[in-house]
Design a protein around this motif. Structure first.
Motif, PDB file in Angstrom:
ATOM      1  N   TYR A 145      -7.124   1.738   8.913  1.00  0.00           N
ATOM      2  CA  TYR A 145      -7.189   2.835   9.882  1.00  0.00           C
ATOM      3  C   TYR A 145      -6.575   4.089   9.265  1.00  0.00           C
ATOM      4  O   TYR A 145      -7.094   5.184   9.390  1.00  0.00           O
ATOM      5  CB  TYR A 145      -6.443   2.429  11.149  1.00  0.00           C
ATOM      6  N   TYR A 146      -5.405   3.919   8.629  1.00  0.00           N
ATOM      7  CA  TYR A 146      -4.781   4.984   7.851  1.00  0.00           C
ATOM      8  C   TYR A 146      -4.834   4.583   6.386  1.00  0.00           C
ATOM      9  O   TYR A 146      -4.787   3.403   6.064  1.00  0.00           O
ATOM     10  CB  TYR A 146      -3.301   5.154   8.220  1.00  0.00           C
ATOM     11  N   MET A 172       2.256  12.769   6.070  1.00  0.00           N
ATOM     12  CA  MET A 172       1.786  12.513   4.695  1.00  0.00           C
ATOM     13  C   MET A 172       0.877  11.294   4.593  1.00  0.00           C
ATOM     14  O   MET A 172      -0.038  11.271   3.772  1.00  0.00           O
ATOM     15  CB  MET A 172       2.997  12.329   3.765  1.00  0.00           C
ATOM     16  N   LEU A 173       1.138  10.260   5.407  1.00  0.00           N
ATOM     17  CA  LEU A 173       0.350   9.021   5.277  1.00  0.00           C
ATOM     18  C   LEU A 173      -0.738   8.902   6.330  1.00  0.00           C
ATOM     19  O   LEU A 173      -1.771   8.279   6.092  1.00  0.00           O
ATOM     20  CB  LEU A 173       1.263   7.795   5.391  1.00  0.00           C
ATOM     21  N   ARG A 174      -0.440   9.445   7.528  1.00  0.00           N
ATOM     22  CA  ARG A 174      -1.374   9.226   8.636  1.00  0.00           C
ATOM     23  C   ARG A 174      -2.138  10.486   8.997  1.00  0.00           C
ATOM     24  O   ARG A 174      -2.902  10.479   9.972  1.00  0.00           O
ATOM     25  CB  ARG A 174      -0.607   8.678   9.844  1.00  0.00           C
ATOM     26  N   GLY A 175      -1.866  11.588   8.302  1.00  0.00           N
ATOM     27  CA  GLY A 175      -2.611  12.831   8.498  1.00  0.00           C
ATOM     28  C   GLY A 175      -2.426  13.459   9.866  1.00  0.00           C
ATOM     29  O   GLY A 175      -3.292  14.173  10.353  1.00  0.00           O
ATOM     30  N   MET A 176      -1.263  13.205  10.495  1.00  0.00           N
ATOM     31  CA  MET A 176      -1.036  13.766  11.838  1.00  0.00           C
ATOM     32  C   MET A 176      -0.677  15.253  11.750  1.00  0.00           C
ATOM     33  O   MET A 176      -0.305  15.758  10.690  1.00  0.00           O
ATOM     34  CB  MET A 176       0.072  12.993  12.546  1.00  0.00           C
ATOM     35  N   GLY A 177      -0.737  15.922  12.896  1.00  0.00           N
ATOM     36  CA  GLY A 177      -0.489  17.360  12.932  1.00  0.00           C
ATOM     37  C   GLY A 177       0.822  17.704  13.618  1.00  0.00           C
ATOM     38  O   GLY A 177       1.594  16.819  14.010  1.00  0.00           O
ATOM     39  N   LEU A 178       1.043  19.004  13.807  1.00  0.00           N
ATOM     40  CA  LEU A 178       2.294  19.499  14.387  1.00  0.00           C
ATOM     41  C   LEU A 178       2.554  18.901  15.769  1.00  0.00           C
ATOM     42  O   LEU A 178       3.670  18.510  16.097  1.00  0.00           O
ATOM     43  CB  LEU A 178       2.253  21.028  14.454  1.00  0.00           C
TER      44      LEU A 178
END
Lengths: 246, 348
Positions: B143-144, B311-317
């Motif tokens: 998934y990630y 950095m690993l899961r590409g999440m945002g602010l």
């Protein structure tokens, strides 16, 4: 003369010890006040309380009629501590400019006054050297210059001439008299008796109390030996024995 | 304005000290490089001895381990004791060295695989084919990240946060302590500088070095070590600045309770090592609940998790905002305590 400093009933406890015990003090502009007393008598504590960098347990200090600590007043005070209190990894000039800027001076003015003070304390040639490379005497000179930056009306000096040679001491005293003539109020602590004689007025502190207050000649006349040293030594001995009278 | 003057002085002081600048740049690179190679050099091949005459399929075992035939059991034991082998087989006796659980598990897996392969070989060909089909791995989607992610990829964000946290704590703590010891703090207090302006000045001054460290560490990880990361640089920078801020606030606060550098270092086991253990370098999922609650008391727990999310899961602010706010809360709390501690010098 205008009253510069007025301290009323100062009490300060540090740990279990009552360091100041009801000190009253008035000081005028254009006066050099010497604070004498044996080690541990409360001289430095008194100075810090007058400056507002040590809070009082009781009593009040007013400078020019305003109670301290007061931020606006602070920029009108110059302070030279017992330690040199300098940034050793900056140059002498950078130290002065930094403290001048903190006192609200513009960069250009700060630089100009810093250069002028470096000249006054005979450090112009070494002003670009880092303070870590200064000798002990050079650091004391720079420390004095730092106290004078911003042209303060009140100058507080804690043992300013400790560890410096007679030539330098003479230079310092010339400057103190010049400042006095400009109407500055100067307070200094000292252990050097011939230096104390150059003050306009002396207070002798023992166990947190003022036990003598007067001009050097007046105090000398009160003792059989006729010297300030005799008063100092007797006071220190009696302080250790717990006595009160000088 | 006065905070900027303080910040300018700190930047001038630190940048003039080549050794400190070197420490801030070289130390993170050195630590990260060592850990990178240590993790990449884990044990993947085991050394197995077979005592001569044992009824073992050598060819089959050679596909699973580095195999050596020894003349007798005494020789096998001597080699095992000397660390030259991880285990040996003598007839029906399967021995594992046993002191290193990680290596022991690998040896046990080889023994189990060997036993399975032997049993499969003994089956009729049709049954063996069916059994092989049953053993075929399922198609698994990540998934990630992806299949090429390594252990270091997972640890890299936590390490980045930890290094910034540690170095800023030490440098800011010592700077503030020296300010107290040398008497310059008293001199500063004999000016119209407010206590809060002093603390903010420290934050700004060290903030510049936190930015520098972030750029160096991130560039090194991405371009030299080629760590897998979503390169949302500004968000990573924001998180690292928040970590640096909490660390700076804590360092300068604790310097109030130290009389010299040595006493400040004594706080490291109390405030830095727990953060290192709780920041995700070690999986806390199955640790006793008390440690999981305890980890919530340290700011880096939130900072490292936010770094992993970005950095690993590409999440945002929006995803990491709660963690940032919690760290901001820690920072303001430490700053308020420090400003209060400065009352010792001047009560306005």
């Amino acid at each position: 003369m205008t009253c510069k400093i007025e301290a009323v009933d100062l009490w300060k406890q540090l740990g279990a010890e009552q360091v100041l015990q009801g000190i009253d003090l008035r000081m005028d502009a254009g006066e050099i006040l010497g604070v004498l007393g044996p080690s541990g008598s409360g001289k430095t504590t008194l100075i810090k309380c007058l400056l507002g960098i040590l809070s009082l347990n009781k009593g009040s200090v007013k400078i020019n009629g305003t109670a301290i600590p007061n931020l606006k007043l602070m920029d009108n005070i110059g302070y030279m501590a017992q330690t040199d209190a300098l940034y050793e990894d900056l140059t002498g000039l950078q130290n002065l400019v930094f403290f001048a800027r903190l006192k609200g001076m513009k960069r250009k003015d700060a630089y100009a006054q810093a250069c002028s003070l470096m000249k006054m304390v005979e450090l112009s040639r070494d002003q670009e050297k880092k303070v870590v490379n200064y000798s002990g005497g050079m650091k004391r000179r720079l420390s004095l210059a730092t106290a004078l930056i911003g042209d303060p009306g009140i100058i507080v000096l804690d043992e300013p001439t400790v560890g410096i040679d007679p030539l330098l001491r003479d230079l310092f005293w010339q400057e103190f008299h010049r400042l006095k003539a400009c109407g500055k109020a100067i307070i200094m602590t000292t252990h050097v008796m011939d230096e104390a004689e150059k003050c306009d007025r002396l207070i002798l502190i023992r166990n947190g109390r003022i036990i003598r207050d007067g001009g050097p000649e007046q105090l000398k006349a009160e003792t059989a030996e006729g010297t300030l040293e005799a008063i100092f030594i007797r006071s220190a001995r009696q302080g250790r024995e717990g006595g009160e009278a000088v | 304005m006065k905070s900027l003057i303080i910040a300018g002085r700190l930047i001038r002081q630190i940048s003039g000290d080549k050794r400190t600048v070197g420490l801030m740049i070289v130390a993170p690179i050195l630590i990260i490089t060592i850990i990178y190679y240590m993790l990449a050099s884990g044990v993947s091949t085991i050394n197995l001895d077979i005592v001569e005459g044992s009824a073992v399929d050598h060819e089959l075992l050679e596909g699973m381990a580095a195999v050596r035939v020894v003349p007798d059991e005494e020789e096998a034991v001597a080699r095992l004791e000397a660390g030259l082998s991880d285990g040996y087989i003598y007839n029906d006796k399967y021995v594992v060295e046993g002191s290193n659980p990680g290596v022991s598990n690998l040896v046990r897996k080889v023994y189990a695989e060997y036993a399975m392969q032997e049993k499969l070989a003994a089956l009729p060909p049709q049954a063996a084919g069916a059994a092989e089909e049953l053993r075929a791995p399922l198609p698994v989607e990540a998934y990630y990240g992806g299949d090429d992610y390594e252990q270091f990829d997972f640890l890299a964000p936590s390490m980045m946060g930890l290094i910034i946290c540690f170095l800023i704590f030490i440098l800011s703590g010592i700077s503030f302590l020296r300010e107290r010891i040398s008497g310059t703090l008293e001199r500063l207090m004999v000016s119209s500088l407010r206590r809060g302006q002093l603390v903010v000045g420290y934050f700004l001054g060290f903030g510049v070095f936190a930015v520098l460290q972030t750029v160096v560490i991130q560039a090194f990880m991405i371009y030299v070590l080629q760590v897998h990361t979503y390169a949302n640089f500004f968000l990573i920078l924001l998180i690292n600045l928040t970590i640096a801020g909490t660390s700076l606030a804590l360092g300068t606060l604790l310097s109030a309770f130290a009389r010299n550098d040595f006493q400040l270092f004594q706080f490291i086991p109390l405030v830095i090592i727990p953060q290192a253990l709780f920041c995700g370098l070690i999986d806390m999922r199955e640790t006793p609940a008390v440690f999981q609650y305890l980890s919530q008391l340290f700011p880096l727990t939130y900072g490292a998790e936010a770094l992993r999310d970005v950095m690993l899961r590409g999440m945002g602010l929006g995803d990491v905002l709660p963690a940032l706010l919690i760290m901001l809360g820690f920072m303001l709390f430490f700053i308020a305590l420090n400003v209060r501690a400065l009352r010792k010098y001047r009560n306005i």
